[in-house]
Structures are given as structure tokens and as C-alpha cells.
Design an enzyme around this catalytic site. Structure first.
Site, mmCIF file in Angstrom:
data_model
loop_
_atom_site.group_PDB
_atom_site.id
_atom_site.type_symbol
_atom_site.label_atom_id
_atom_site.label_comp_id
_atom_site.label_asym_id
_atom_site.label_seq_id
_atom_site.Cartn_x
_atom_site.Cartn_y
_atom_site.Cartn_z
ATOM 1 N N TYR A 185 -15.345 1.265 -6.503
ATOM 2 C CA TYR A 185 -16.593 2.016 -6.338
ATOM 3 C C TYR A 185 -17.462 1.922 -7.588
ATOM 4 O O TYR A 185 -18.607 2.352 -7.576
ATOM 5 C CB TYR A 185 -16.272 3.483 -6.012
ATOM 6 C CG TYR A 185 -15.394 3.591 -4.781
ATOM 7 C CD1 TYR A 185 -15.938 3.512 -3.504
ATOM 8 C CD2 TYR A 185 -14.003 3.721 -4.897
ATOM 9 C CE1 TYR A 185 -15.129 3.566 -2.375
ATOM 10 C CE2 TYR A 185 -13.190 3.773 -3.777
ATOM 11 C CZ TYR A 185 -13.755 3.691 -2.519
ATOM 12 O OH TYR A 185 -12.952 3.733 -1.416
ATOM 13 N N ARG A 207 1.289 9.936 6.117
ATOM 14 C CA ARG A 207 1.390 8.503 6.401
ATOM 15 C C ARG A 207 2.661 7.883 5.810
ATOM 16 O O ARG A 207 2.745 6.682 5.630
ATOM 17 C CB ARG A 207 0.166 7.784 5.835
ATOM 18 C CG ARG A 207 -1.167 8.320 6.330
ATOM 19 C CD ARG A 207 -2.209 7.205 6.366
ATOM 20 N NE ARG A 207 -3.570 7.613 6.128
ATOM 21 C CZ ARG A 207 -4.324 8.313 6.978
ATOM 22 N NH1 ARG A 207 -3.836 8.696 8.141
ATOM 23 N NH2 ARG A 207 -5.567 8.600 6.665
ATOM 24 N N LYS A 239 0.848 -1.189 0.000
ATOM 25 C CA LYS A 239 0.000 0.000 0.000
ATOM 26 C C LYS A 239 0.882 1.236 0.000
ATOM 27 O O LYS A 239 1.728 1.414 0.870
ATOM 28 C CB LYS A 239 -0.892 -0.017 1.237
ATOM 29 C CG LYS A 239 -1.750 1.232 1.379
ATOM 30 C CD LYS A 239 -2.749 1.065 2.499
ATOM 31 C CE LYS A 239 -3.515 2.343 2.736
ATOM 32 N NZ LYS A 239 -4.443 2.226 3.868
ATOM 33 N N GLU A 265 7.567 -6.447 1.016
ATOM 34 C CA GLU A 265 6.367 -6.334 1.841
ATOM 35 C C GLU A 265 5.464 -7.555 1.667
ATOM 36 O O GLU A 265 4.944 -8.108 2.640
ATOM 37 C CB GLU A 265 5.577 -5.070 1.455
ATOM 38 C CG GLU A 265 6.149 -3.776 2.018
ATOM 39 C CD GLU A 265 5.820 -3.594 3.503
ATOM 40 O OE1 GLU A 265 5.165 -4.465 4.090
ATOM 41 O OE2 GLU A 265 6.234 -2.570 4.071
ATOM 42 N N LYS A 306 -2.392 -1.600 -3.651
ATOM 43 C CA LYS A 306 -3.238 -0.408 -3.587
ATOM 44 C C LYS A 306 -2.393 0.851 -3.653
ATOM 45 O O LYS A 306 -1.399 0.905 -2.944
ATOM 46 C CB LYS A 306 -3.999 -0.447 -2.265
ATOM 47 C CG LYS A 306 -4.815 0.769 -1.971
ATOM 48 C CD LYS A 306 -5.438 0.653 -0.619
ATOM 49 C CE LYS A 306 -6.065 1.971 -0.283
ATOM 50 N NZ LYS A 306 -6.388 2.091 1.099
ATOM 51 N N ARG A 349 -10.623 10.081 2.089
ATOM 52 C CA ARG A 349 -10.435 10.726 3.395
ATOM 53 C C ARG A 349 -11.543 11.739 3.656
ATOM 54 O O ARG A 349 -11.922 11.956 4.806
ATOM 55 C CB ARG A 349 -9.034 11.334 3.486
ATOM 56 C CG ARG A 349 -7.986 10.210 3.518
ATOM 57 C CD ARG A 349 -6.551 10.692 3.573
ATOM 58 N NE ARG A 349 -5.640 9.562 3.420
ATOM 59 C CZ ARG A 349 -4.324 9.668 3.258
ATOM 60 N NH1 ARG A 349 -3.755 10.868 3.236
ATOM 61 N NH2 ARG A 349 -3.581 8.593 3.129
ATOM 62 N N SER A 355 -10.349 5.668 -4.368
ATOM 63 C CA SER A 355 -11.274 6.783 -4.523
ATOM 64 C C SER A 355 -10.848 7.795 -5.593
ATOM 65 O O SER A 355 -11.652 8.199 -6.433
ATOM 66 C CB SER A 355 -11.448 7.488 -3.179
ATOM 67 O OG SER A 355 -10.200 7.903 -2.658
#
Ligand code: PBG
Length: 327
Positions: A316, A220, A198, A236, A251, A208, A277
């Protein structure tokens, strides 16, 4: 006699829809899609998210509208995101039996028998500072204190009836910690889909807004990955595989097709990607201006994720695209 002797004429295989369908290499199916659903506290809430047209926050008494529409469209896999009434420094709503996700799981279970319920496991929507775990006085994220709370959250979701959990915080050791806690408490059959790879992405902006989780200070970048890094994605993913992840996720998706292809080649676990998003909003905005064909663009983007190697796509677009797809 043809004037040119072309031994290979690829166009020969494109001459009819039958032929194109026979030689098609990749298929986008309804069953590939998972729809994110935002559930908020309160009553009578059906808020369209301004930066995500056609996507709503629902309170529990309204969410059946969305679930009915999804069932009608043939989408039965959802990932739940909660917006709690109270945020606090550790996000205690996430491990409270009366938390927004726990209540949502029970609500949906009571009313519907055919939804597969995945829960996003993280803290950023639930903490007053908006970070994905416990933050020390100096503002840094306390990895191992966060692991303990992740164990509590995972167990609490399992007890409330989650079918699968999907930890998204990029906390070192999160898969192993959750797997241990779940196995110990009798949930060894509950699968974990890890947001293994990610990135710290600008594409999460509209999300957000949707869950009111923008960090109140800093960013982040100390836990999410640097968008410049490709090899690190394999590091990872390998850790999560070794710790017991059942499915992997990359992602965002669209700007990371190279990473999806790498992970597909390197690992044999089922692979999901999150069409996030910002990727959705860009299409919606351009379509609203009449600049692009929304359905065509959405379909082509999702197809590119499958072609890169993803098995599943969190998107979505699921509700609106599903009716035009085969099961
Ligand atoms: C963290 C989480 C995020 C998304 C899914 N899970 C946001 C973040 O890391 O800031 C983003 C999804 C999207 O942009 O659609 N709980």
C-alpha cells in the site's frame, strides 16, 4: 603510523555517498512494487478506509483518480480487489461476467493502455459468511467444491482481460485446477502468481475492514498456515510449483522474512511478498503520532523484504513511495 593495525576496516567503504552507493547490495526500485486497489459497487464512492489512512475504496466512476495518481507516480502494476453489491453463500459475483472485477477490468482496459492488471482470486469478499470458498452445513470448508468455483472465477477473470491471476485462498490443489481450466479454454499464456505461503495472520485486520470480509463465524486457520511453521512453507510452495505456479508469494512479509529467505533459496521462480494491511497501518499510526519517520520506515521495511530475497512487493506504500525511487 597508525596506533592500531586493523587489517580490515569496514568503515573504509562507508566514507562517501559514492562509495556507499557502489557497494550497496540491494536496491528498491519502482518496478518492484505492485499497488492493491479496492473497487466497490455503487457510484460516487470514495471512502477512506479508517484503519488504512490514504487508502480508499472507489466505485468505478471514481477509480480513475487513483489510477491517474498511480500513473503519475510511475506505478503501473496493480492488484484488484472487489467489493460486490451482493454477497451470497458461494460468492457468485466472482464468476459472473457482470461481476465487480470483470467490470473493473473492462473499465481500466478501455481507458488506460499501460496498466498491468492482476486480480486477486478468492471468495471471502464475495461470500455472505466471509470464508474463502464453499462452506458445508457443519461450517467446514469444502475444498473440492471450491476448486470448481475457482476454475470458473479464473476463467471469468481471464475472459474479462486480466493480465495475471493471483489465487489467495490456500485451497489444496488450486493452482493445478486453475491451470487446467485456463489451458483448456485457450488461456495457456496467462500467468498465475500463487499466494503459495499464506499465514493465518492478525496483520490482515485492516484489509478485512477494507473489503468487509471478516469471517462471520470461526476463523481461517483450517486453510491458512500456522504462523509457527517454517518448514511447512516449503511443502506448500513445492506443491504449487509442481502444479504449475509461475510466481510464488509469501504473505505477510515483515514477520516472515525467514520464510522469504527460505523460499528464495529453495526455488528459482520469481518471488513476491505481500506487505499486508496491518504492516501498513502500524507505520501510518505511529507516523501520525509523530513517533517515526514514515518514509524512512517504509523504505527500510521494503528494502528488508528485497534483502531477504523477494523480487516483487505488493504494498500500500507503492503510490507514495514510488516517486522517490529509481525505475
Ligand atoms: C483474501 C485476501 C486477504 C488479503 C489479500 N487477499 C485477506 C485474508 O486472507 O483474510 C489480505 C491483504 C492485506 O491484509 O493487506 N482475498
Amino acid at each position: 603510523m597508525a596506533e592500531f593495525n586493523l587489517t580490515r576496516r569496514p568503515r573504509r567503504l562507508r566514507g562517501s555517498h559514492h562509495l556507499r552507493s557502489m557497494v550497496r547490495e540491494t536496491h528498491l526500485r519502482r518496478d518492484d512494487l505492485i499497488m492493491p486497489v479496492f473497487i466497490t459497487h455503487g457510484e460516487n464512492v470514495r471512502n477512506e478506509i479508517p484503519s488504512m489512512p490514504d487508502i480508499y475504496q472507489y466505485s468505478l466512476d471514481e477509480v480513475d483518480r487513483e489510477l491517474d495518481a498511480l500513473a503519475e507516480a510511475g506505478v503501473h502494476r496493480v492488484i484488484l480487489f472487489g467489493i460486490p453489491s451482493e454477497k451470497d453463500p458461494v460468492g457468485s459475483d466472482t464468476f459472473c461476467d457482470d461481476g465487480i472485477i470483470q467490470r473493473s477490468l473492462r473499465h481500466i482496459r478501455d481507458r488506460y493502455d499501460d496498466f498491468y492488471l492482476i486480480t486477486d482470486v478468492c471468495f471471502c469478499e464475495y461470500t455472505d459468511h466471509g470464508h474463502c470458498g464453499v462452506v458445508r452445513d457443519d461450517g467446514t470448508l469444502d475444498n473440492d467444491a471450491t476448486l470448481k468455483n475457482l476454475q470458473k472465477q479464473a476463467l471469468s477473470h481471464a475472459e474479462a482481460g486480466a493480465d495475471m491471476i493471483a489465487p489467495s485462498g490456500m485451497i489444496d490443489g488450486m493452482i493445478g485446477a486453475m491451470r487446467t481450466a485456463l489451458d483448456k479454454e485457450g488461456f495457456s499464456a496467462l500467468p498465475i502468481m500463487s499466494y503459495a505461503v499464506k499465514y493465518a495472520s492478525s496483520f490482515y485486520g485492516p484489509f478485512r475492514d477494507a473489503v468487509e470480509s471478516a469471517p462471520q463465524f470461526g476463523d481461517r486457520k483450517t486453510y491458512q498456515m500456522d504462523p509457527a511453521n517454517r518448514r511447512e512453507a516449503r511443502v506448500e510452495a513445492r506443491l504449487d510449483v509442481d502444479e504449475g505456479a509461475d510466481l510464488l508469494m509469501v504473505k505477510p512479509a515483515l514477520s516472515y522474512l525467514d520464510v522469504i529467505a527460505d523460499i528464495r533459496r529453495e526455488f528459482d521462480l520469481p518471488l513476491a511478498c505481500y506487505n499486508v494491511s496491518g504492516e501498513y497501518s502500524l507505520v501510518k499510526a505511529a507516523a501520525a503520532k509523530g513517533w517515526v519517520d514514515e518514509t524512512g520506515i517504509a523504505h527500510e521495511k521494503l528494502l528488508s523484504m528485497k534483502r531477504a530475497g523477494a523480487d516483487l512487493i505488493l504494498t500500500y506504500f507503492a503510490r507514495d513511495l514510488a516517486p522517490s525511487l529509481d525505475a
